[in-house]
Design an enzyme around this catalytic site. Structure first.
Site, mmCIF file in Angstrom:
data_model
loop_
_atom_site.group_PDB
_atom_site.id
_atom_site.type_symbol
_atom_site.label_atom_id
_atom_site.label_comp_id
_atom_site.label_asym_id
_atom_site.label_seq_id
_atom_site.Cartn_x
_atom_site.Cartn_y
_atom_site.Cartn_z
ATOM 1 C CE1 TYR A 141 0.336 4.076 -2.103
ATOM 2 C CE2 TYR A 141 1.384 6.273 -1.730
ATOM 3 C CZ TYR A 141 1.543 4.721 -1.985
ATOM 4 O OH TYR A 141 2.540 4.434 -1.797
ATOM 5 C CG ASP A 236 -2.481 9.920 4.691
ATOM 6 O OD1 ASP A 236 -1.512 10.940 4.621
ATOM 7 O OD2 ASP A 236 -2.281 8.966 3.711
ATOM 8 C CE LYS A 264 4.172 12.292 -0.786
ATOM 9 N NZ LYS A 264 3.006 11.460 -0.828
HETATM 10 C C1 LIG Z 1 3.237 9.996 -0.391
HETATM 11 C C2 LIG Z 1 1.776 9.443 0.317
HETATM 12 C C3 LIG Z 1 2.033 8.657 1.553
HETATM 13 C C4 LIG Z 1 3.264 7.742 1.421
HETATM 14 O O1 LIG Z 1 4.364 8.570 2.023
HETATM 15 P P1 LIG Z 1 5.719 7.723 1.954
HETATM 16 O O2 LIG Z 1 6.706 8.921 2.424
HETATM 17 O O3 LIG Z 1 6.176 7.817 0.274
HETATM 18 O O4 LIG Z 1 5.913 6.793 2.286
HETATM 19 C C5 LIG Z 1 0.768 8.508 2.387
HETATM 20 N N1 LIG Z 1 -0.141 9.307 2.160
HETATM 21 C C6 LIG Z 1 -0.413 9.993 1.128
HETATM 22 C C7 LIG Z 1 -1.588 10.852 1.148
HETATM 23 C C8 LIG Z 1 0.684 10.265 0.195
HETATM 24 O O5 LIG Z 1 0.605 11.150 -0.847
#
Ligand SMILES: *Cc1c(COP(=O)(O)O)cnc(C)c1O
Length: 424
Positions: A141, A236, A264
């Site tokens: 994701y 990511d 995060k």
């Molecule tokens: C949470 C998350 C996102 C998205 O971040 P947001 O601040 O919620 O837009 C993207 N990539 C990963 C791996 C995530 O866990």
């Protein structure tokens, strides 16, 4: 109002009553609780309950909730104003920290969310390479970016299908979805389309369908193929960034991506994201280059202050061995209880992350994860919650450990989880 009444009122005004879907508890049934306050390892609900929290606001609370040092940093920044719309000193401090901690980060651009970070990294990869096609992995994701909310077409190597209404098919078709940890499928893809591909994006430690550590050599395999075909490798690390090591999965696995998305934890609990990478690529961003990207609140002084405080604490305390030890306490007690009760589980862990699959077999990819017993997870979740322990409200979300979880939190949580498993 208690949680039930609040939820009822919210549903009248906010779709599903929540501002992010997983909060609605659809994956586990029942109604979400509302939180009034959070402190250390605890959430205090609007019903006056105190819960041991293993969601940690989905990752950012590495040092627990309402960490005194982060709060002091935000309070002090607040005295100077909430947003300037001009460059500020805290942005330099943040950029220096990311540059010193994340191996690939020669240059950094701040955003307001992880979604913006991955979206911008993809645009930059396309702008830099002049190619349109991208590759992702099923189960990874990357936020709610159009090009990345795509599921695999039928059979390997077909074009992707939109995974949400509102995403143009033409856009989804530029995204190929491969299976994580499948060396051969990736090789086959690159033989066919490698030279047309702008980038491969992945969570190096997929953590959004439960935790799926990469098989030895898989990340290096991707690195080699990307280099050979002139495609960019994008990690990511919005979750893994400061959760599996100070330098992220790229440091832990010693594989260097070209670009990296962060989020995060680098906001210390305030809204934030960032993407970073090789200077030569990052120089293609506006105002230096032709790839446009912007943000009214990007580099916001409050978010920078919170994030800088969190990153400094990471550098000063290097908490990962301690977090790993704590995660293992949970993992071992869950495994022991499951063995005693004859309940099949797979409980992977990496530093401050762990996840609980009620699954007969090891989970190496998305298809394996989907074979997990979600109704068993829902029962487990509800029993733990009523005994005061909040695990992830979905069979496909992971649990997060913080430095503020005490030994007594862990022994209580282990006891509650074990008792729940014995009743499954
Ligand atoms: C949470 C998350 C996102 C998205 O971040 P947001 O601040 O919620 O837009 C993207 N990539 C990963 C791996 C995530 O866990």
């Amino acid at each position: 109002m208690d949680s039930h009444e609040l939820f009822k009122e919210c549903q009248k005004l906010i779709p599903g009553g929540v501002n992010s879907p997983v909060r609605a508890f659809r994956g586990v049934g029942g109604e979400p609780f509302f939180t009034r306050r959070a402190e250390g390892s605890r959430l205090i609900t609007c019903d006056g309950r105190e819960l041991i929290d293993f969601v940690c606001t989905w990752g950012p609370a590495l040092f627990g909730h309402d960490n005194p040092r982060i709060r002091a940093a935000v309070a002090s920044a607040l005295n100077a104003g909430t947003s300037f719309g001009t460059p500020c000193e805290a942005e330099l401090e943040m950029a220096r920290l990311i540059n010193s901690m994340i191996p690939c980060a020669e240059m950094v651009r701040m955003t307001n969310s992880g979604t913006e970070a991955t979206m911008s990294a993809i645009r930059l990869a396309r702008g830099y390479t002049g190619r349109d096609r991208i590759v992702k992995f099923s189960g990874c994701y990357h936020g709610h970016v159009d090009s990345l909310l795509v599921k695999a077409g039928s059979g390997a190597l077909t074009f992707g299908n939109p995974d949400s209404a509102g995403i143009p098919r033409a856009l989804a078709e530029l995204t190929s979805v491969l299976e994580f940890n499948n060396f051969d499928e990736v090789s086959e893809y690159f033989d066919k389309y490698g030279d047309q591909s702008a980038c491969v994006i992945l969570e190096p430690y997929p953590a959004n369908v439960g935790l799926i550590p990469p098989l030895p050599g898989f990340l290096q395999h991707l690195r080699n193929l990307c280099t050979k075909h002139g495609a960019l490798l994008i990690f990511d690390e919005v979750i893994s960034g400061f959760r599996v090591a100070a330098g992220g999965a790229q440091a832990r696995e010693r594989v260097l991506p070209d670009l990296c998305a962060l989020g995060k934890i680098i906001g210390g609990g305030l809204p934030v994201g960032a993407f970073c990478g090789r200077r030569e690529i990052m120089r293609h961003l506006a105002p230096l280059g032709p790839v446009y990207q912007a943000g009214t609140l990007s580099g916001n002084p409050l978010a920078m202050a919170a994030g800088v405080a969190a990153l400094k604490m990471i550098l000063e305390t290097n908490p990962y061995a301690e977090l790993e030890r704590k995660s293992k306490i949970m993992v071992e007690s869950i495994n022991d209880a499951a063995k005693k009760s004859g309940v099949p589980v797979w409980v992977p862990t990496a530093a401050s992350l762990f996840s609980i699959f009620f699954n007969e077999n090891p989970v190496r990819n998305y298809a394996d994860a989907l074979k997990s017993d979600t109704s068993r997870y829902a029962k487990f979740f509800s029993m733990c919650l009523s005994d005061g322990v909040y695990f992830a409200p979905s069979a496909f979300e992971i649990c997060f450990m913080s430095t503020s979880h005490t030994e007594s939190d862990l022994s209580k949580a282990a006891e509650v989880a074990s008792r729940a498993i014995s009743k499954l």
